[in-house]
Every structure is written in structure tokens, then in C-alpha cells.
Design a protein around this motif. Structure first.
Motif, mmCIF file in Angstrom:
data_model
loop_
_atom_site.group_PDB
_atom_site.id
_atom_site.type_symbol
_atom_site.label_atom_id
_atom_site.label_comp_id
_atom_site.label_asym_id
_atom_site.label_seq_id
_atom_site.Cartn_x
_atom_site.Cartn_y
_atom_site.Cartn_z
ATOM 1 N N UNK A 1 13.004 3.786 0.388
ATOM 2 C CA UNK A 1 12.659 3.721 -1.030
ATOM 3 C C UNK A 1 12.538 5.118 -1.618
ATOM 4 N N UNK A 2 11.781 5.946 -0.914
ATOM 5 C CA UNK A 2 11.603 7.309 -1.407
ATOM 6 C C UNK A 2 12.949 8.022 -1.531
ATOM 7 N N UNK B 1 14.879 6.849 -4.438
ATOM 8 C CA UNK B 1 14.263 7.331 -5.673
ATOM 9 C C UNK B 1 14.614 8.782 -5.937
ATOM 10 N N UNK B 2 14.738 9.552 -4.864
ATOM 11 C CA UNK B 2 15.070 10.970 -4.996
ATOM 12 C C UNK B 2 16.549 11.168 -5.287
ATOM 13 N N UNK C 1 6.408 13.823 -1.234
ATOM 14 C CA UNK C 1 6.529 12.429 -1.673
ATOM 15 C C UNK C 1 6.910 11.488 -0.542
ATOM 16 N N UNK C 2 7.727 11.983 0.353
ATOM 17 C CA UNK C 2 8.114 11.144 1.486
ATOM 18 C C UNK C 2 6.875 10.770 2.285
ATOM 19 N N UNK D 1 4.748 8.184 0.352
ATOM 20 C CA UNK D 1 5.342 6.849 0.497
ATOM 21 C C UNK D 1 5.086 6.290 1.897
#
Lengths: 194, 194, 194, 194
Positions: free
Chosen positions: A161-162, A165-166, B146-147, B150
DNA sequence: TCCTAAGCGAGACGGTACGTCTTGTCTTCCA
DNA sequence: TGGAAGACAAGACGTACCGTCTCGCTTAGGA
């Protein structure tokens, strides 16, 4: 089976996928699918119980694909650190080459059904893998097996998901590396004191 | 604000929660909520945009509760291993004492909206926590922030889901320990070669 | 009566009339009236039972106005052919000088309530007039009195409606003449064989 | 057309009529109609724009019925006094044998839409009739044609309304006679000075 | 090659939920 | 403390989907 049957099903699958990419699974209407696929309403319900059914039957392909990669990895020799969760790179590559589809499956517009089903597919793969770990290597067996399976699947989906999103700035291999660096220590270092 | 307003909102929240426990979020109808809460249809739409809105506004409470525990943990001294993700035990305890609600939120009958919102709440907490980690300890900064966020949120929800599915044979403390054993190594041992 | 009360009622009447002109009686909402009149909801219902009530109370004025003209006509001497239905010219003139209001009352956008009430007002006038006819002149008394009253009122409204639809190309006096030429023969010539 | 379509429409018409008799047009809810007719909401709106539409489509039948009688009367020879407005007796008889329906259509509980539509139907018939008058008999052409049409329709409805209110003590023929005595002089005697 | 069962599109249908709108009552608050 | 503001319950509205169904047309695949 009638040659037409397969054709109908294919068109329905194609329609669902293209619509999911456009609007996300939840927003897709059965009527949308019918219009896109040029299929009659009754025909649709002859083949599938509903939208979910069509979707799930589509995910079977992914499942098969990943299972093959897993079998290959399990066949090769090496430590779990190297060959464990051997399908992961294949998955990241699959995700990468079908970015738009996975965005629909996994993204903000997704739906419970899609995710639940995807989790189930991945859970099977992970469970298979962990079976090979316990007897041979330093084990994570002091943690409940199911907890670990849930954890790994959750981590996998989180990273995917991350990554999506990136906008996938990283290569599949890099994303996979991140996943493994985050997940494997927990599985392998259970003996070390926290 | 009119005293009646708060009363109406409370009754709507109560109604939604009790109905979610019975049937799961997705299956709950606006009309169900109105009947249970003895509230008129237009009144409902005066206060909330829809079912989701009512739900989200309810999750704000959870958010506040956990933030307090986090603040307390951050205030105390100790290594990240000890005090990091300091809200986690509080969360497991909250989950335990509201098992039925969480089963509805997180379980099979849940919906995308619920999960998305829950993830957002937890992500904020985790992000807060990780900010305190980077400068002081061996850092996970070589992994995208962010990874990691998450990943932690995914792990947290995975463990909770598993725990609830197991009918909570374990105590909140035990479940929390499992979560930490699975998650912390990944955060703390980034320097070790894989 | 409180001076404010009259003010509130006036504003409500004005609001209703102007809204009727814009949208027709049926389309006007109580809320519309409240907004236009700057009056609270409860205040409105304090003074009137509903939209109809407000309307009817407004029609009382018309009734009074026409009654006066009728009295004047009845006082003067002359045959029924000349003085009968003596309020009719006054009505046509009133209609003419309040065209837009009557268009709303009588026109396509009108409502049952308005018409029913208007008919009742006119029926009273007509009945009064016919009472003076029977004994003095060649009579229509071999026809049921109520039938004749209904007939006259119907004819009156029909001609007004037609006149307004034609955008009033004719003067009030001409319209009145048409009404009388159509209606009076039926009342006066009952003795002649058909 | 699908056999089912006609069946659905029939059931809807029946439901509307029976409900109008019970409560009057205005008070009838779409849901009432659906329940009575055992028809789904969406099905209703597939066939009709709304309650009004259903009603109007039902009035078409009356129109057809009366048109036939008019044609018959026009075909026969005789003065306008005898054969003019030749549909009127048929209408009074139709009204009499469907008293309850007409009470709902024309009575206190009626609605603007019903009346407007009924007027339109009758206006067409009257206009047809008057066309045959002008060339053959002493003409009313010094009065605007439309004024006369409005007048006749108004008179007709007035007499019917009165007749129904009186609980129909008179026979259809008697009621028709009253209507003709009130209306025909105005049409035929335009040349006589007032 | 025929012809018969199946697959199919089209779409009517009964349901159900939605979000909007209006009504008439009831409560709060303010001047 | 009385009237303005507006919260509220009730329930109809028209729209959107759903899953079931009936209808004929087309077309495969066995006779």
C-alpha cells in the motif's frame, strides 16, 4: 463447456477490472459491468452470485501465479533468510506490472471483500512458507503460528500500500527488500531478548 | 449548543454502536439507526452527512483516549524499546474491554470506511512516537519513515484482528507483548545486516 | 390586539401573495413564507393553522370589498337585467387591477383550496343577489336554486380565467359584458321553451 | 409490448381509482398505490412520471368514451338545440354510473391536476361541437370562441358538482336538462339584445 | 444436415435504501 | 416573559441498485 461461456466470463472479468481501475471496486455497479461487457443481466447471475464472486474468481489467477513462484523458491536450497517468503519478490513484481489494478484492489477506493480475499490468498502462501521454517531453523514457534501469519500478511499489504501510494518510486526489488528487512527479523530473532 | 443536540448525537452514536455489534457496520441501515435512536430522518442528516460521518465522529473519542496514554509514556524516561509505541498496551486494554465493539470495527463484517479511519488514527499516534526515536537511538531512518509507519499500523491491526479472532484467550498484556516482539526488532535493528 | 400581531400577520400575507405570484399557491412552502416574512416557524403556527388558513384570511378582504358594491347595486332601482349580479363589474375591475395576484389564484398553478374558497365567497354573493330576483321578476325558480348558484359562479370563474389567459386584451367592462350576456339569459328566460 | 407491462399499468390504475374513492386524490400516496397494486416503487416510476401522470393516463379512457358519443350525435340530423353538445347526456350517465369515482375526481378532496385535466378533456369536446354550430345556425361568433368554450365547460362542471353534492336525487336525464337549459340560451340567443 | 437444448440480450419486476424535502409540534434562548 | 429561532419526529418523494424472472433470438453440438 460451450465456447460462449468462457467468452462471456472473460468479458465480465475484463469489464470488472477496467471499471475497478476507473472507479474502484465499491463504486462499480453490476449494471456498469453488464454495459461494459455487453452481457445480459440474467446471464451475469447465471455465472456469478454477484460482484464479489466475479472478483474472487479473478483473484484465483494471482493465487496460481504466486504459488508457482513459491514452489520454485522452496525447491532451491538456502536459509530461510534467503529463500523464506520466496514469493514476495514475484508479488512485488506482479504488483508493479499491474499497478493500476492493484491500486484499485488495495487503495483508498477498495472494498472489504477485495481485501479480505487478498488476505486469504496471501495467508495461504505465508502459512505454507512458515511450515518449512519451524523444523529447520531457529524457530518462531514460541509465538502463536496464526499471529505470525497475520503479522506477515499485514506487513506485506502495508508495504505494498505504501509503495503504491508513493507512486512506486522504488523498484520492485527495493520494495521487496524493505518488506523483508521489516518482517524477517521478527520471525528469525525470537530467541534474542527484547 | 442546544442541550437537545448533544442528546440526539449521543443516541445516534449509541444506536450505531449497538447495531454494529449485532450486524456489522456495512449491514446497518440509516433507517435502523433512526429506529433504534428514536430520531427523525431529517434530524440525522442535519447532524451527519451519512453513516460514515457518524462513525468517524465516534472514533474521535478513541483517538483522544490513546493520545493521553501516549503523552504519559513519552513523558517517562527509558529506551524506546521500553517506552516506544507507548500507547500500545492501553490500546490492547481498550480493545479488550470493548471487545464486541472492536469485533464490529475490525472484524469480518466491517467496512472499508471504518478501517481506513482507524488506520488514520493509529498512523498519527505511531508517527508521533517514531519522531522521538530517530534522534535518540539507533535509527530506522535508512528506511522510509512512511513505510515504517504503515508497517507498524499494519502489524498492530493484524495482531488485534488475530487476537480477537482467537476469542482473546490471551490477556491484553500478552497480546501487547506479541505485538512488540514482532514489531520492535524491525524498528530497532536496522543496522544489522540481513 | 397587539400592534405587533397585526404587523406579523401583514408580513405573512404580503409574503404569501408575492410568493404566489412567483410560483403559484401550491408550490409555496411554509418555509418560503417564513423566510420571506422574516417570521419564526412557531410564530406562524401561532397565528394560522396552516398555509390555507393564511390564504383564506386574506380572501376575506375581497369578500368585504365586493359585498359593498353589491349593496350599492341592490339599493339602486332597476330590473334584474340591469342591476342583478351587481358586484360583477366591480369584481372584473378588481381582477384587472390585481391581475398578477388573480393569475396566481385562478391560474394553472393554483390549488384546490384557493379555488374552493373563492367559489364559496362568490357563491355567497350570488345567492344574495338571486334572492332579490325571484319574487320580483320572471323567475328561474323552477330550477333548483343551488344549481343556478353553482352555474353562475362557474360561469364567472370561467370567464375570469379565460380573460386572464387572454392577457386581458379586453377592458373590465367588456369582459363583464361577455359574462352577463352568457349568464343572464339562462337566469331570465326560463319561461321560454327550449 | 410485454404482456406484463399492460398488467402492471392496469393494476396501478385500479389501485389509484379505489384509493381516490377512499381518500381523495391529494391524500393518496405513491406508496399507497404501490401497496394496493403490489407493484415495486421503481416499476411505478418506470411507467409513470408520478401520481399525476398515472391519473391523466387514466382520464384518456373517459375522453375516448365521450368522443364516440359525440360522433354519434353529430352524425344525426337536427338543430343545434337538439343535437348540440351531444355528448352531455352520455357524460351525465357516465358520471351517474361511476358516482364514487367522479366524487373523488370533482369533489372536495380533489386536486388541481385532476380538474385541470378534466377541463382539458371537456374543452376539446365542446370546441368540436361549437365548430358545427357556427356555420349552420345563428352564430355565437360575436363572442370570442374561447370564452364560450370556457363558459360551457365551467357550466358543465358546475352542474355535475352540484348534482353529485345533492346525492343525485335527479336522474341523469334531468340533470342534463338543467345543464342544457342553463347553457344553450347563452349560445343560441346572442343576437337578442340584452 | 437438421433440430433441439443451451446460452444469451434485453429488460420488466418487487424490493430496499438512499438523501432530500416539507409539515406541524415542542423546546430553548434572548430581549 | 412572550415571541423568534430552530431542533425535532414523521413520513413522502424520486433515484439507484439489487437479484429474480420471463421472453424470444441465436447457435452449438448431437442425432
Amino acid at each position: 463447456m460451450d465456447r460462449r461461456v468462457q467468452r462471456t466470463r472473460d468479458m465480465l472479468h475484463q469489464a470488472l477490472i477496467s471499471l475497478m481501475i476507473e472507479k474502484g471496486y465499491e463504486a462499480v455497479t453490476v449494471q456498469d459491468i453488464l454495459d461494459r461487457a455487453n452481457v445480459g443481466r440474467s446471464t451475469f447471475y447465471t455465472h456469478y452470485v454477484g460482484k464479489q464472486d466475479l472478483l474472487i474468481s479473478g483473484l484465483k489467477n494471482l493465487s496460481k501465479h504466486l504459488l508457482e513462484h513459491q514452489r520454485a523458491a522452496l525447491a532451491s536450497k538456502g536459509s530461510f533468510r534467503e529463500t523464506g517468503l520466496g514469493f514476495s519478490l514475484a508479488l512485488f513484481e506482479h504488483v508493479h506490472s499491474h499497478r493500476n489494478v492493484y491500486n484499485a484492489i488495495v487503495g483508498r477506493q477498495s472494498g472489504t471483500v477485495v481485501m479480505t480475499e487478498l488476505r486469504a490468498v496471501l495467508a495461504d502462501l505465508v502459512r505454507n512458507d512458515l511450515k518449512t521454517l519451524s523444523p529447520n531453523e531457529r524457530s518462531s514457534s514460541d509465538l502463536p503460528r496464526n499471529a505470525v501469519v497475520h503479522f506477515v500478511v499485514g506487513a506485506l499489504i502495508s508495504v505494498i500500500t505504501w509503495w503504491l501510494d508513493e507512486r512506486s518510486k522504488l523498484s520492485p526489488a527495493e520494495a521487496d527488500a524493505i518488506f523483508r528487512r521489516l518482517t524477517l527479523p521478527a520471525i528469525l530473532n525470537q530467541g534474542r531478548p527484547l
